[in-house]
Design a protein around this motif. Structure first.
Motif, PDB file in Angstrom:
ATOM      1  N   LEU A  70      -7.269   2.519  -4.028  1.00  0.00           N
ATOM      2  CA  LEU A  70      -7.404   3.866  -3.188  1.00  0.00           C
ATOM      3  C   LEU A  70      -6.534   4.842  -3.920  1.00  0.00           C
ATOM      4  O   LEU A  70      -5.615   4.837  -4.239  1.00  0.00           O
ATOM      5  N   GLN A  71      -7.334   6.161  -4.302  1.00  0.00           N
ATOM      6  CA  GLN A  71      -6.849   7.196  -4.930  1.00  0.00           C
ATOM      7  C   GLN A  71      -6.963   8.364  -3.989  1.00  0.00           C
ATOM      8  O   GLN A  71      -7.945   8.489  -3.492  1.00  0.00           O
ATOM      9  N   GLY A  72      -5.996   9.233  -4.289  1.00  0.00           N
ATOM     10  CA  GLY A  72      -6.144  10.676  -3.606  1.00  0.00           C
ATOM     11  C   GLY A  72      -5.040  10.936  -2.610  1.00  0.00           C
ATOM     12  O   GLY A  72      -3.794  10.836  -3.274  1.00  0.00           O
ATOM     13  N   ASP A  73      -5.105  11.091  -1.420  1.00  0.00           N
ATOM     14  CA  ASP A  73      -4.105  11.677  -0.572  1.00  0.00           C
ATOM     15  C   ASP A  73      -3.036  10.419  -0.402  1.00  0.00           C
ATOM     16  O   ASP A  73      -3.495   9.353  -0.271  1.00  0.00           O
ATOM     17  N   PRO A  74      -2.065  10.760  -0.859  1.00  0.00           N
ATOM     18  CA  PRO A  74      -1.051   9.491  -0.794  1.00  0.00           C
ATOM     19  C   PRO A  74      -0.788   8.808   0.678  1.00  0.00           C
ATOM     20  O   PRO A  74      -0.189   8.012   0.889  1.00  0.00           O
ATOM     21  N   LEU A 115     -11.632 -19.808   7.832  1.00  0.00           N
ATOM     22  CA  LEU A 115     -11.482 -18.974   6.841  1.00  0.00           C
ATOM     23  C   LEU A 115     -10.003 -18.421   6.703  1.00  0.00           C
ATOM     24  O   LEU A 115      -9.433 -18.373   7.937  1.00  0.00           O
ATOM     25  N   ALA A 116      -9.602 -17.838   5.677  1.00  0.00           N
ATOM     26  CA  ALA A 116      -8.385 -17.449   5.427  1.00  0.00           C
ATOM     27  C   ALA A 116      -8.626 -16.106   4.608  1.00  0.00           C
ATOM     28  O   ALA A 116      -9.086 -16.122   3.551  1.00  0.00           O
ATOM     29  N   LEU A 117      -7.903 -14.992   5.052  1.00  0.00           N
ATOM     30  CA  LEU A 117      -7.947 -13.665   3.954  1.00  0.00           C
ATOM     31  C   LEU A 117      -6.625 -13.273   4.054  1.00  0.00           C
ATOM     32  O   LEU A 117      -5.890 -13.165   4.817  1.00  0.00           O
ATOM     33  N   ALA A 118      -6.088 -13.521   2.652  1.00  0.00           N
ATOM     34  CA  ALA A 118      -4.950 -13.486   2.019  1.00  0.00           C
ATOM     35  C   ALA A 118      -4.995 -11.870   1.133  1.00  0.00           C
ATOM     36  O   ALA A 118      -5.977 -11.529   0.636  1.00  0.00           O
ATOM     37  N   ALA A 119      -3.777 -11.542   1.025  1.00  0.00           N
ATOM     38  CA  ALA A 119      -3.658 -10.139   0.237  1.00  0.00           C
ATOM     39  C   ALA A 119      -2.597 -10.174  -0.437  1.00  0.00           C
ATOM     40  O   ALA A 119      -1.194 -10.431   0.099  1.00  0.00           O
ATOM     41  N   VAL A 120      -2.358  -9.568  -1.855  1.00  0.00           N
ATOM     42  CA  VAL A 120      -1.405  -9.384  -2.589  1.00  0.00           C
ATOM     43  C   VAL A 120      -1.221  -8.145  -3.033  1.00  0.00           C
ATOM     44  O   VAL A 120      -2.399  -7.308  -3.449  1.00  0.00           O
ATOM     45  N   ASP A 121      -0.234  -7.441  -3.200  1.00  0.00           N
ATOM     46  CA  ASP A 121      -0.083  -6.004  -4.067  1.00  0.00           C
ATOM     47  C   ASP A 121       0.054  -6.299  -5.532  1.00  0.00           C
ATOM     48  O   ASP A 121      -0.060  -7.477  -6.174  1.00  0.00           O
ATOM     49  N   ALA A 122       0.188  -5.191  -6.117  1.00  0.00           N
ATOM     50  CA  ALA A 122       0.245  -5.404  -7.674  1.00  0.00           C
ATOM     51  C   ALA A 122       1.332  -6.296  -8.438  1.00  0.00           C
ATOM     52  O   ALA A 122       1.279  -6.626  -9.287  1.00  0.00           O
ATOM     53  N   GLN A 144       2.117  -9.169  -6.854  1.00  0.00           N
ATOM     54  CA  GLN A 144       1.805 -10.374  -6.361  1.00  0.00           C
ATOM     55  C   GLN A 144       2.770 -10.663  -5.117  1.00  0.00           C
ATOM     56  O   GLN A 144       2.808 -12.121  -4.783  1.00  0.00           O
ATOM     57  N   CYS A 145       3.147  -9.729  -4.407  1.00  0.00           N
ATOM     58  CA  CYS A 145       3.500 -10.136  -3.264  1.00  0.00           C
ATOM     59  C   CYS A 145       2.852  -9.951  -2.123  1.00  0.00           C
ATOM     60  O   CYS A 145       1.690  -9.067  -2.209  1.00  0.00           O
ATOM     61  N   ASP A 146       3.052 -10.384  -0.858  1.00  0.00           N
ATOM     62  CA  ASP A 146       2.306 -10.421   0.210  1.00  0.00           C
ATOM     63  C   ASP A 146       2.098  -8.871   0.658  1.00  0.00           C
ATOM     64  O   ASP A 146       3.045  -8.259   0.763  1.00  0.00           O
ATOM     65  N   ALA A 147       0.695  -8.661   0.668  1.00  0.00           N
ATOM     66  CA  ALA A 147       0.249  -7.111   0.840  1.00  0.00           C
ATOM     67  C   ALA A 147      -0.068  -6.761   2.294  1.00  0.00           C
ATOM     68  O   ALA A 147      -0.130  -5.508   2.495  1.00  0.00           O
ATOM     69  N   TRP A 148      -0.046  -7.666   3.320  1.00  0.00           N
ATOM     70  CA  TRP A 148      -0.535  -7.189   4.591  1.00  0.00           C
ATOM     71  C   TRP A 148       0.610  -6.250   5.329  1.00  0.00           C
ATOM     72  O   TRP A 148       1.917  -6.514   5.126  1.00  0.00           O
ATOM     73  N   GLY A 149       0.073  -5.120   6.052  1.00  0.00           N
ATOM     74  CA  GLY A 149       0.937  -4.368   6.608  1.00  0.00           C
ATOM     75  C   GLY A 149       0.630  -4.845   8.188  1.00  0.00           C
ATOM     76  O   GLY A 149       0.630  -5.903   8.358  1.00  0.00           O
ATOM     77  N   PRO A 150       0.258  -3.735   9.121  1.00  0.00           N
ATOM     78  CA  PRO A 150       0.140  -4.452  10.457  1.00  0.00           C
ATOM     79  C   PRO A 150      -1.317  -4.840  10.419  1.00  0.00           C
ATOM     80  O   PRO A 150      -2.218  -4.666   9.851  1.00  0.00           O
ATOM     81  N   THR A 151      -1.525  -6.008  11.313  1.00  0.00           N
ATOM     82  CA  THR A 151      -2.766  -6.820  11.649  1.00  0.00           C
ATOM     83  C   THR A 151      -2.658  -7.006  12.941  1.00  0.00           C
ATOM     84  O   THR A 151      -1.938  -6.829  13.749  1.00  0.00           O
ATOM     85  N   ARG A 173      -3.171  -0.224  -3.599  1.00  0.00           N
ATOM     86  CA  ARG A 173      -3.789  -0.887  -4.485  1.00  0.00           C
ATOM     87  C   ARG A 173      -3.463  -2.395  -3.968  1.00  0.00           C
ATOM     88  O   ARG A 173      -2.191  -2.832  -3.893  1.00  0.00           O
ATOM     89  N   ALA A 174      -4.397  -3.341  -3.787  1.00  0.00           N
ATOM     90  CA  ALA A 174      -4.383  -4.843  -3.439  1.00  0.00           C
ATOM     91  C   ALA A 174      -5.442  -5.790  -3.728  1.00  0.00           C
ATOM     92  O   ALA A 174      -6.345  -4.890  -4.308  1.00  0.00           O
ATOM     93  N   THR A 175      -5.148  -6.800  -4.046  1.00  0.00           N
ATOM     94  CA  THR A 175      -6.157  -7.874  -4.218  1.00  0.00           C
ATOM     95  C   THR A 175      -6.386  -8.677  -2.943  1.00  0.00           C
ATOM     96  O   THR A 175      -5.282  -9.412  -2.602  1.00  0.00           O
ATOM     97  N   LEU A 176      -7.508  -8.891  -2.431  1.00  0.00           N
ATOM     98  CA  LEU A 176      -7.816  -9.877  -1.403  1.00  0.00           C
ATOM     99  C   LEU A 176      -8.600 -11.061  -1.807  1.00  0.00           C
ATOM    100  O   LEU A 176      -8.976 -11.070  -2.751  1.00  0.00           O
TER     101      LEU A 176
END
Length: 776
Positions: A117-121, A162-169, A171-178, A219-222
């Motif tokens: 995501l790019q644009g407004d921080p 199913l499992a949906l996992a996410a990491v940030d740039a 390689q740390c757990d990237a999930w915020g609120p869920t 920025r994240a990878t799911l």
């Protein structure tokens, strides 16, 4: 906390208007589709089982501004190369640009999604997932939990998880609120709609129609992974994330490039045709299963899926579609894949010699209809491979013997036509059966071989008598004397099909009852393609005038045709989805079939290839139907562009590929050599006639032999001229499930009459009916 509102609103699938489909060439058992700029259905562990409705995104600032991307609908797609099923989707908005890159892991049952995501921080992306595990939107469970030190989004139903996992740039757990929620009540979309932000934090939802949502960094990878339980799905998701995304992307693209290098493509194609050929080849490859080798589904979509929760959709195996696709694989030079299709068909043949109307990959029937062409096409595939000396040891004789026995005993009428609707005799199905009898005969022992050819010659000689209307309203309107009909009723005891009789139509836009003589379709073109009739046959030319007047539409993308007049399988007049009623739309597939006819007629078929290529979606997928009325923006319908029917239709992609290769060959690629040698496009004139309960006759030419084809062993009592010279003849087994008696008719003069009846030996009873045939 448990989410409120279970079981939620009635579930549906997503729109079938796909942008893209893909899978890895490795061991991964996962297929994905995209549409409206997001992930749609994902299939696992077989290509016939959809596991999610969609995986989309919301972009929000947490203070009331939010945008759901699939409704914003302002995006472009980027492919690394035509025919490579890796996709980048770029969403644009005045405040942001969101990029998604999608790639299946070649080894793990996981889909990787890179989010940038790019644009407004101040903006954050939120992933919004709608599980439909086990192919159903109801009865799902959803939960968010901390699992092995990582935040995970889980869903389950029965034996699927199913499992949906996410990491940030880093390689740390990237999930915020869920949050887990019930669709229509407590799901994340409802939270944003009511509160302008993600304020709910439900840990459990269901059973019911559930959804999951989670906030992400810019920025994240799911990784969306599937397994039989939570633990397995989580393990696969994390393992898929333990590698650089670019590394997976590059390897995936390289694998597909190597695959394209192995396939055959004619030289000198126009650039747009070459591009579409590569895409169509890819679509054929993507739709193959990895467990049931040789199985291919008709489409990774559910027609008008956003209006219902049909578990089957088009992710089923249709034997007809499968053989049509196998022909394209053969044209591409994919011989191992083509042979795998034949082996799969042999393995799933029913005991009676036929195949199910459609089936799950394992062979379990879904719909229960019987279509004779679906018994004929596997025989034609076997013969096609044999013509090229490419059977590679596959034993096809038992399959062919059973299939031809079923055709001989059941024909010439079919319970359903190729559009799976109406019973009767139609040129497409009958042509396929005649060709199968001829092409399959060499594998039969005597006397079955000879009888198969006799039946083929008889049906071919009688085809026009059954399926041609003379002086109909349609003929007069087109200024022709006669034309082939769509379907003729079954043959009556007087030997006629009585085309003036009303033949009800299952899917009809208007009055469902119409005389058979007033119904026309494009299927008669198959007679030329199979080598049974010549392209310049006067009746063929006259019928072309009728269908072009009744069924052809000129669109901005080129010419297209409806299946038959007053077809009811398509959107409503206002563009709303088909709901068992509607108005049939134009089919790109039929433009390809017309192109094959034009090639056989010695004319230029390229315009029909161009039309098919122009009727695609934004990434080159060919739909089942295109819209053929004024644009309706509310339903995203535009003239010549995909409707809400199935997309892609694999059969249409196969037709495109075959037409490309037919042009290079100078004749239809799939024209059987045996039928061309036997008939050379001309109606035969056998010196015999065949009578059967399915296809009786009342006259015979003087000097011709008369064969009775009976369903059981019988003793036939026969006489002449009011039962004079009575004699009995025992039937003999034809080897095709029928029993034959040849009556002594060759010396009878015109004006004589043949009388006969049967004593059924197995049941020890008389037929209780006398039959009569006049000699002319």
């Amino acid at each position: 906390m448990i989410a409120f509102g279970a079981p939620g609103i009635s579930p549906t699938w997503t729109s079938s208007a796909k942008d893209f489909v893909g899978c890895a060439l490795g061991t991964s058992r996962l297929w994905f589709t995209t549409g409206r700029g997001i992930v749609n259905e994902v299939y696992w562990p077989h290509i016939d089982c959809a596991q999610i409705r969609d995986l989309g995104f919301i972009v929000a600032d947490g203070r009331g501004f939010w945008v759901e991307l699939k409704r914003h609908d302002d995006y472009r797609t980027v492919l690394p190369h035509p025919g490579i099923p890796a996709i980048e989707i770029v969403h644009t908005h005045p405040r942001f640009e969101l990029r998604l890159r999608l790639v299946p892991d070649p080894v793990h049952d996981a889909l990787l999604i890179e989010v940038t995501l790019q644009g407004d921080p101040e903006l954050k992306p939120y992933a919004l997932l709608a599980p439909h595990l086990g192919g159903r939107g109801g009865g799902n469970l959803a939960e968010t939990e901390l699992y092995r030190g990582r935040r995970m989004l889980f869903a389950s139903r029965g034996t699927s998880s199913l499992a949906l996992a996410a990491v940030d740039a880093k390689q740390c757990d990237a999930w915020g609120p869920t949050s887990a929620g019930i669709v229509g009540a407590s799901d994340g979309w409802q939270d944003f709609d009511r509160n302008g932000a993600l304020t709910w934090a439900f840990e459990h939802a269901g059973p019911g129609n559930v959804a999951l949502i989670g906030g992400l960094p810019q920025r994240a990878t799911l990784a969306l992974a599937f397994a039989a339980d939570h633990e397995g799905a989580a393990t696969l998701a994390v393992a898929a994330l333990c590698q650089p995304f670019d590394q997976v992307w590059d390897q995936y693209v390289a694998d597909w490039r190597r695959w394209h290098e192995r396939i055959s493509i004619p030289a000198g194609l126009p650039p747009e045709v070459a591009t579409q050929h590569s895409i169509s080849a890819m679509v054929l490859r993507v739709h193959q299963d990895k467990t049931f080798s040789g199985a291919m589904v008709a489409s990774l979509s559910v027609p008008w899926g956003n209006a219902h929760d049909d578990i089957g959709g088009y992710h089923l195996v249709w034997p007809r579609d499968l053989v049509e696709s196998a022909g394209a694989l053969l044209a591409l030079g994919a011989l191992p894949e083509t042979r795998a299709v034949l082996r799969y068909l042999i393995a799933t043949q029913c005991g009676g010699g036929d195949w199910p109307q459609n089936q799950w990959l394992g062979g379990l029937p879904f719909a229960k209809g019987v279509q004779l062409d679906e018994a004929a096409f596997p025989v034609l595939l076997a013969a096609t491979l044999a013509e090229r000396d490419e059977l590679a040891g596959i034993e096809v004789a038992p399959m062919i013997e059973r299939a031809l026995g079923f055709i001989a005993c059941s024909g010439p009428a079919t319970a359903q036509d190729r559009w799976e609707e109406d019973a009767g005799i139609n040129p497409f199905t009958l042509g396929a059966c005649i060709a199968a009898l001829v092409c399959g005969a060499p594998w039969l022992p005597e006397p079955a071989r000879g009888w198969a050819l006799k039946i083929a010659d008889d049906w071919n000689a009688r085809l026009e008598g059954w399926t041609v209307a003379h002086d109909s309203a349609l003929a007069r309107a087109s200024d022709v004397a006669a034309h082939y009909v769509r379907n003729a009723p079954s043959i009556e005891p007087d030997g006629q099909t009585h085309l003036e009789r009303v033949l009800p139509i299952k899917n009809r836009a208007q009055d469902p009852c119409l005389p058979a003589a007033e119904q026309v379709a494009t299927g008669f073109l198959q007679l030329v393609r199979l080598g049974l009739r010549r392209a310049d046959d006067p009746l063929m030319i006259d019928t072309l005038k009728v269908i072009d007047r009744e069924l052809k539409v000129e669109l901005p993308t080129g010419p297209a045709w409806h299946r038959y007049n007053s077809d009811g399988y398509g959107e409503q007049a206002d563009g709303s989805p088909f709901d068992s009623t509607g108005i049939g739309r134009a089919w790109p597939l039929l433009a390809g079939e017309r192109g094959h006819y034009e090639l056989a007629a010695g004319r230029e078929p390229l315009p029909f290839l161009n039309a098919m290529a122009a009727m695609t979606g934004r990434c080159g997928l060919i739909p089942e139907q295109v819209w053929d009325e004024e644009a309706i923006a509310e339903h995203s319908l535009a003239p010549g562009q995909p409707s809400g029917s199935a997309m892609p239709l694999v059969w249409a992609h196969a037709e495109f590929v075959k037409l490309v290769h037919s042009i290079a060959l100078g004749r239809p690629f799939d024209r059987p050599e045996a039928t061309w040698k036997r008939y050379a496009g001309k109606r035969p004139t056998p010196k015999f006639a065949i009578w059967s309960l399915n296809a009786p006759i009342t006259t015979i030419r003087a000097g011709h032999a008369l064969h009775l084809m009976l369903p059981h062993a019988a003793r036939v009592r026969q006489g002449v001229n009011d039962w004079q010279k009575i004699g009995d003849i025992d039937s003999t087994d034809t080897g095709l499930g029928l029993h034959a008696v040849t009556l002594p008719t060759s010396r009878l003069k015109a004006g004589a009459r043949i009388d006969f009846t049967m004593f059924w030996q197995g049941e020890s009873r008389w037929q209780q009916q006398d039959y009569r045939i006049d000699v002319q």
